[in-house]
Design an enzyme around this catalytic site. Structure first.
Site, PDB file in Angstrom:
ATOM      1  N   GLU A 161      52.410  86.053  70.432  1.00  0.00           N
ATOM      2  CA  GLU A 161      52.468  85.200  71.623  1.00  0.00           C
ATOM      3  C   GLU A 161      52.944  85.850  72.795  1.00  0.00           C
ATOM      4  O   GLU A 161      52.592  85.935  73.756  1.00  0.00           O
ATOM      5  CB  GLU A 161      53.111  83.764  71.401  1.00  0.00           C
ATOM      6  CG  GLU A 161      53.300  83.195  72.501  1.00  0.00           C
ATOM      7  CD  GLU A 161      52.375  81.956  72.534  1.00  0.00           C
ATOM      8  OE1 GLU A 161      51.658  81.926  72.049  1.00  0.00           O
ATOM      9  OE2 GLU A 161      52.719  81.085  73.455  1.00  0.00           O
ATOM     10  N   ASP A 162      54.144  86.541  72.544  1.00  0.00           N
ATOM     11  CA  ASP A 162      54.954  86.807  73.562  1.00  0.00           C
ATOM     12  C   ASP A 162      55.186  88.461  73.697  1.00  0.00           C
ATOM     13  O   ASP A 162      56.037  88.871  74.384  1.00  0.00           O
ATOM     14  CB  ASP A 162      56.681  86.390  73.102  1.00  0.00           C
ATOM     15  CG  ASP A 162      56.639  84.773  73.064  1.00  0.00           C
ATOM     16  OD1 ASP A 162      55.799  84.158  73.846  1.00  0.00           O
ATOM     17  OD2 ASP A 162      57.547  84.496  72.490  1.00  0.00           O
TER      18      ASP A 162
END
Ligand code: MN
Length: 735
Positions: free
Chosen positions: A93-94
């Site tokens: 996700e990051d």
């Protein structure tokens, strides 16, 4: 104010390693050959990819995935794959790392779980109204691999534990989602310890005053309680050991949230909540002696203390659907006080604390298909594409929390249903067709209507008729999500047919009136007749509720309609609302990020007054409504429509007054009402709108609606009312 952040990188590095080693210790019991290497690899990858990131608190980001992995290992009892996934849960996700990278390094299974975690990570963070739909997606991953949800719960728990640095409106939103969805989910998966902590943490942010009040009260009587528990436990402990049982007997405090629930439900002050703790007897039993040992311990307890016959719960013979096994009884303690006693074995206790994962470990011990059955049910519910996501969520949520009853089929098979389930629920549980054609039932050979509420242990035979079909009011009869969604989709199908017919009729009618049939005109018509959708319009036409003369009436007022038009979601912003205001002196409440003065109304469900912790909620047609953060509807609103929540803060004032209610209880005495009204009207000069009084066998109970300036004003009034002779309790109530 800005503060310079000085970071000692070397000390941080040491701290990270220290936390990593603590994680390894926590996972020790499940580690097999090669596992340690795998965890190290995941840790290194997470550390490297998050290296430049920090949390809101300023701490290195890696603290978070380590903590989530630790919770997964220690508090849920998950194994290596899950620990690896927890360490990596935020990288796709990051950071730059892709799912392919994960699959190459850690294999398919790990990649799949992280994919699930990544997909649901955005579930509540988006500014869209799709939360409910997203939650449904999240449950789909649950049906795939329960570990996704378990790690998600660990993630949420750590975020809740470290939420102090978040801005207030985010705290409210996250706490609402937690109380609305995650706590029920934890409950359903049998993670009682995590469920309780999530509830307490939510309350800490949603209702900080009450939370602090109860925490303080609990702390005040701690020593006294410890002494009571010691005296209560001693004789049990002695006899248990005399009889050759190996057991640990202790007192366990109940959660703040559960105490508050009891106070609200029974409308009693803190002092009258008797079960602030429960006594636990945890037996060390050989598998073949478990049941007998539990009953032996029960017999010892009830020889010493008189049991309440209504309060025996046997989840040893019939475990709950989430796997919970325990024997509960409530007995009269030495000081005339009811005390709950929970009896179970170590194996049962581990299931009670850690839920599903521990359950899995002991798979060989029979009756453990409760969770499998439940996941099967989730799959069934999700496979119904007709169901409206929000409805589904509400139904589903309700089913997460309810207690269960056990019902027998005519052939003796056991069916689990939520408490409150009816004969009709049972019919739908057997088969959709049986439910759809159900006209009644025989319960224990006696004829009953479909709405009959089933009791634990009932034997039920369903009676059907081919002429029967689902009716609208059946929705009030059933409680299971399955029955509800089946009835809804059947009604929907029927409605669709009626609407189709109505559409044709309407087309003809409009033609005869020389109105063009187009979307715009149809929408104007539905708006004119105050109908929520064009489908409703068609249905009303088909059923003859809207006739030619009604449409003529519409024609004559068409001009006015053009100027209004139906509300659209684009209007659901602070600025959209603002443009509608013409002047106004609403300077009591400041609303929005930049604290503007905007028109608002106070929600009647919780009657906020100045001083209350509040938030604004943008409604579809009534502008901004102000709710208390502990309003019974708040969690649902904030969890589902987070993007419509706006910040709101009171401005100090003394000129305006607000309506609120007080419940006063006491011992009936001559002049009591006079004394109460004297304090309110004369001493405090507060206006009363209404007063109702009930006296019953010397007990006085009054409800008073009054106008006050703010919470401080109200608190002073309560303090002085408590000084009136005979008054024993004064509490604020909502509506
Ligand atoms: Mn996370």
């Amino acid at each position: 104010m800005k503060t310079e952040l000085v970071i000692d990188l070397e000390a941080e590095k040491q701290e990270i390693l220290k936390r990593y080693r603590a994680l390894l210790r926590a996972s020790k019991s499940t580690l097999q050959k090669g596992d340690k290497k795998e965890i190290r690899k995941a840790f290194d990858m997470a550390l490297e990819s998050h290296k430049d990131m920090r949390r809101k608190s300023g701490e290195p980001y890696i603290y978070h995935p380590i903590a989530v992995a630790q919770i997964a290992a220690e508090e849920i009892g998950l194994g290596t794959t899950s620990i690896v996934c927890a360490l990596l849960h935020d990288v796709v996700e990051d950071t730059d790392i892709t799912l392919e990278d994960i699959e190459r390094e850690f294999g398919k299974k790990t990649a799949k779980i992280i994919d699930g975690l990544t997909k649901i990570s955005g579930v509540f963070d988006t500014n869209s109204s799709l939360q409910a739909e997203n939650f449904r997606k999240m449950l789909l991953t649950l049906a795939d691999d329960v570990r996704v949800i378990l790690i998600k719960l660990a993630d949420r728990l750590h975020n809740m534990r470290t939420m102090d640095f978040m801005p207030r409106h985010k705290q409210l939103k996250i706490a609402s989602e937690t109380i609305y969805l995650y706590a029920p989910l934890a409950h359903r998966l049998g993670l009682y310890a995590i469920k309780s902590e999530l509830e307490d943490l939510s309350m800490k942010y949603l209702d900080p005053d009450t939370y602090k009040f109860i925490a303080k009260k609990l702390n005040e009587k701690k020593a006294e309680r410890a002494l009571f528990i010691k005296k209560f436990v001693e004789p049990i402990d002695e006899i248990v050991h005399e009889q050759g049982l190996v057991a640990d007997v202790y007192g366990r405090p109940k959660s703040i949230h559960s105490i508050w629930n009891k106070m609200k439900k029974k409308n009693i002050p803190f002092e009258e909540v008797y079960d602030l703790f429960a006594i636990r007897i945890i037996l060390d039993s050989a598998p073949e002696n478990e049941k007998a040992d539990c009953w032996k311990a029960y017999s010892i307890v009830t020889d010493l203390y008189r049991p309440n016959p209504d309060r025996l719960r046997d989840w040893v013979s019939s475990p709950k659907g989430n796997g919970y096994e325990s024997l509960h009884t409530t007995v009269m303690g030495p000081r005339g006080q009811w005390v709950e006693v929970q009896i179970r074995t170590q194996r049962m206790n581990e299931i009670a604390e850690k839920g599903f994962a521990a359950h899995w470990k002991y798979k060989e011990s029979s009756n453990d298909n409760g969770l499998d059955q439940w996941i099967q049910k989730v799959r069934e519910m999700l496979s119904n594409p007709e169901a409206n996501a929000l409805d589904f969520l509400d139904d589903f949520k309700m089913n997460l929390f309810s207690d269960e009853i056990f019902i027998f089929t005519p052939k003796g098979a056991l069916i689990q249903l939520p408490l409150g389930a009816t004969a009709l629920d049972f019919a739908f549980e057997i088969h959709t067709d049986v439910g759809a054609t159900c006209i009644g039932a025989k319960v224990n050979h006696k004829l009953v209507p479909i709405s009959y509420k089933l009791q634990n242990g009932d034997q039920v035979e369903i009676i059907t008729s081919s002429k029967q079909s689902p009716k609208e009011d059946w929705l009030n009869v059933v409680v299971t999500a399955k029955a509800k969604s089946k009835i809804k989709s059947s009604l929907k199908e029927e409605k669709r047919k009626i609407a189709e017919n109505g559409k044709e009729i309407l087309e003809r009618k409009l033609k005869s009136l020389k109105i063009t049939y187009n979307t715009d005109n149809i929408q104007k018509l539905s708006y004119f007749f105050k109908l929520p959708s064009t489908q409703e319009l068609f249905v009303n036409v088909a059923l003859g509720k809207i006739e030619l003369k009604d449409i003529r009436e519409y024609l004559s007022s068409e001009k006015e309609v053009e100027n209004r038009g139906p509300e659209r979601p684009e209007n659901l912003t602070v600025d959209g609302i603002k443009s509608k205001i013409k002047g106004g002196e609403s300077d009591i409440l400041l609303i929005g990020e930049d604290m503007q003065r905007i028109d608002y109304t106070l929600a009647p469900c919780c009657n906020p007054i100045p001083g209350d912790d509040v938030f604004g909620f943008i409604t579809v047609s009534e502008g901004i409504k102000i709710h208390r953060t502990n309003c019974p509807n708040a969690a649902q609103l904030m969890a589902n429509y987070g993007y419509r929540v706006v910040k709101a803060k009171w401005n100090r004032q003394k000129e305006l007054t607000f309506l609120t209610g007080l419940k006063i209880v006491g011992i009936d005495d001559v002049g009591l009402i006079n004394n109460i009204t004297r304090v309110i009207s004369t001493d405090f000069k507060v206006n009363m709108r209404s007063i109702t009084v009930d006296t019953n066998e010397g007990i006085f109970e009054g409800s008073i609606m009054i106008f006050v300036n703010d919470t401080e004003h109200l608190e002073n009034l309560i303090k002085n009312l408590l000084k009136v002779r005979g008054v024993t309790g004064v509490t604020r109530f909502d509506a």
